[in-house]
Write an enzyme that holds these catalytic residues in place. Structure first.
Site, PDB file in Angstrom:
ATOM      1  N   TYR A   1     -21.271   0.004  11.711  1.00  0.00           N
ATOM      2  CA  TYR A   1     -20.663  -0.222  10.396  1.00  0.00           C
ATOM      3  C   TYR A   1     -19.684  -1.397  10.431  1.00  0.00           C
ATOM      4  O   TYR A   1     -19.705  -2.277   9.558  1.00  0.00           O
ATOM      5  CB  TYR A   1     -19.956   1.059   9.963  1.00  0.00           C
ATOM      6  CG  TYR A   1     -19.294   1.019   8.621  1.00  0.00           C
ATOM      7  CD1 TYR A   1     -20.036   1.112   7.447  1.00  0.00           C
ATOM      8  CD2 TYR A   1     -17.905   0.943   8.520  1.00  0.00           C
ATOM      9  CE1 TYR A   1     -19.421   1.105   6.202  1.00  0.00           C
ATOM     10  CE2 TYR A   1     -17.283   0.945   7.289  1.00  0.00           C
ATOM     11  CZ  TYR A   1     -18.044   1.019   6.130  1.00  0.00           C
ATOM     12  OH  TYR A   1     -17.417   1.022   4.902  1.00  0.00           O
TER      13      TYR A   1
ATOM     14  N   LYS B   1     -20.083  -4.875   8.364  1.00  0.00           N
ATOM     15  CA  LYS B   1     -19.091  -5.243   7.355  1.00  0.00           C
ATOM     16  C   LYS B   1     -18.386  -6.553   7.709  1.00  0.00           C
ATOM     17  O   LYS B   1     -18.001  -7.316   6.816  1.00  0.00           O
ATOM     18  CB  LYS B   1     -18.067  -4.120   7.200  1.00  0.00           C
ATOM     19  CG  LYS B   1     -18.638  -2.873   6.513  1.00  0.00           C
ATOM     20  CD  LYS B   1     -19.201  -3.164   5.132  1.00  0.00           C
ATOM     21  CE  LYS B   1     -19.483  -1.910   4.336  1.00  0.00           C
ATOM     22  NZ  LYS B   1     -20.067  -2.195   3.000  1.00  0.00           N
TER      23      LYS B   1
END
Length: 306
Positions: free
Chosen positions: A158, A162
Site C-alpha cells: 500500500y 501510494k
C-alpha cells in the site's frame, strides 16, 4: 463563488460506492457535476446513484474492478455516453492486504499494486487521452495516503503504491500542462472502516457515531482526522476553476487540517574532492551530514490524558 460551480462538468470517481469515494461523488454532484459512480459491488453502485439523484444530482454507475485498460476505458466511455464529455477524474479505488514483509505473499503485493498503482495509471491515461481530444482542459485528482508519504508498518504494498501515485501526479502535471489539464494528489485522513480499527481512534469514533457528537479537537486538529465529508471540499476545489493554477501538488486534508506536503529534496549536501570512499563517509556521517536523520513511519496517535 461562481468558479466553484461545476454545472456542465462531468466527473468519474473510482471506488465511489461507499466511504470517501461516495463523499467525493456526492460533493461533486452537489456542486453541479454529473458523476459516474464506480465500485465492484452492484448494490453499492445502485445505492450511491440513487442517493445522488435523490439529492438532485446527476449520476450513472459502472460496476468494474479498476486495474486493466478495459475497465478504465469503460469508465471514460460511460461518462461520454451518458453526459457527453469528461472533465474530472478522481482515482479513489483501493484495497488492503496488510502484512509484514516476511509474511506478505506475491499475491498480496500484486493485488494492491494492481488496484492502486496500475488502476490509477490506466484510468488517468484513458481520461487524459479523452481530455486532450476535447481540447478544453481537465482535472485529474489522484488519491494517495500518509502511508505513501511516510511509510507504515505492515503496508509495504500500500505504501509503495501510494508513494508511486504522488510521483505520477508530479510527472503527469508536466506532461499534461500544455493541454490545460491539472494533476494533483490528495492525502486524506478520515474516519473510515480502516481508521476505525486503530486502537487510539476506535473508542472515540464509536462514541461519536453512537451519540452524534462531533469528534474531539485533539482528533480533528492534532491528528487531522474527521469525517469523510471533511475531505470532500478539497476534491471540489481541485475540480473547479478556482484551482486552475494548482498542479503537481500533494495536498493533505482531514478534520480541521489542510496541509501542503513538501516534495522530496536534498536536506544536506557536503563535498569531498575526488569523491567519497566508504571510510570517508563513515567519518562524516554521524557528526556531519547524518547528524539529524529524517523520521519515518506515521507517528502513532496519542489521545490526551484525561
Amino acid at each position: 463563488m461562481p468558479y466553484m460551480d461545476l454545472h456542465g462538468k462531468v466527473a468519474v470517481v473510482t471506488g465511489s460506492g461507499r466511504g470517501l469515494g461516495l463523499a467525493y461523488a456526492q460533493a461533486l454532484a452537489a456542486a453541479g457535476a454529473a458523476v459516474v459512480v464506480n465500485d465492484v459491488d452492484q448494490g453499492a453502485v445502485d445505492a450511491a446513484v440513487a442517493t445522488i439523484t435523490a439529492q438532485g444530482g446527476k449520476a450513472t454507475g459502472v460496476v468494474a474492478a479498476v486495474g486493466d485498460s478495459e475497465a478504465a476505458q469503460r469508465l471514460v466511455d460511460a461518462a461520454v455516453q451518458a453526459f457527453g464529455r469528461l472533465d474530472v477524474l478522481v482515482t479513489n479505488a483501493g484495497i488492503l492486504r496488510d502484512r509484514v514483509l516476511w509474511k506478505m505473499t506475491d499475491d498480496d503485493f500484486d493485488a494492491v499494486v494492481r488496484v492502486h498503482l496500475r488502476g490509477t495509471f490506466t484510468c488517468a491515461r484513458a481520461a487524459g487521452i479523452r481530455m486532450r481530444e476535447q481540447g478544453t482542459g481537465g482535472r485529474i485528482i489522484l488519491i494517495s495516503s500518509p502511508a505513501g508519504q511516510r511509510g507504515n508498518f505492515g503496508q509495504t504494498n500500500y505504501a509503495a503504491a501510494k508513494a508511486g501515485i504522488v510521483a505520477m501526479a508530479r510527472t503527469w502535471a508536466m506532461e499534461l500542462a500544455k493541454a490545460g489539464i491539472t494533476v494533483n494528489a490528495v492525502v486524506p485522513v478520515a474516519a473510515t472502516e480502516m481508521t476505525k480499527t486503530i486502537p487510539a481512534f476506535a473508542p472515540v469514533v464509536a462514541e461519536s457515531e453512537r451519540t452524534g457528537a462531533p469528534l474531539p479537537d485533539w482528533l480533528r486538529k492534532d491528528e487531522g482526522l474527521g469525517t469523510v465529508e471533511d475531505v470532500a471540499g478539497l476534491i471540489t476545489f481541485l475540480a473547479s476553476e478556482a484551482s486552475k493554477d494548482v498542479t503537481g501538488q500533494a495536498i493533505g486534508t482531514g478534520g480541521d487540517r489542510l496541509a501542503l506536503w513538501a516534495h522530496p529534496k536534498e536536506k544536506a549536501v557536503v563535498f569531498a574532492d575526488g569523491g567519497w570512499s566508504a571510510d570517508a563517509i563513515a567519518a562524516e556521517w554521524h557528526d556531519g551530514i547524518g547528524a539529524e536523520p529524517e523520521t519515518y513511519g506515521i507517528p502513532a496517535p496519542k489521545a490526551p490524558e484525561a
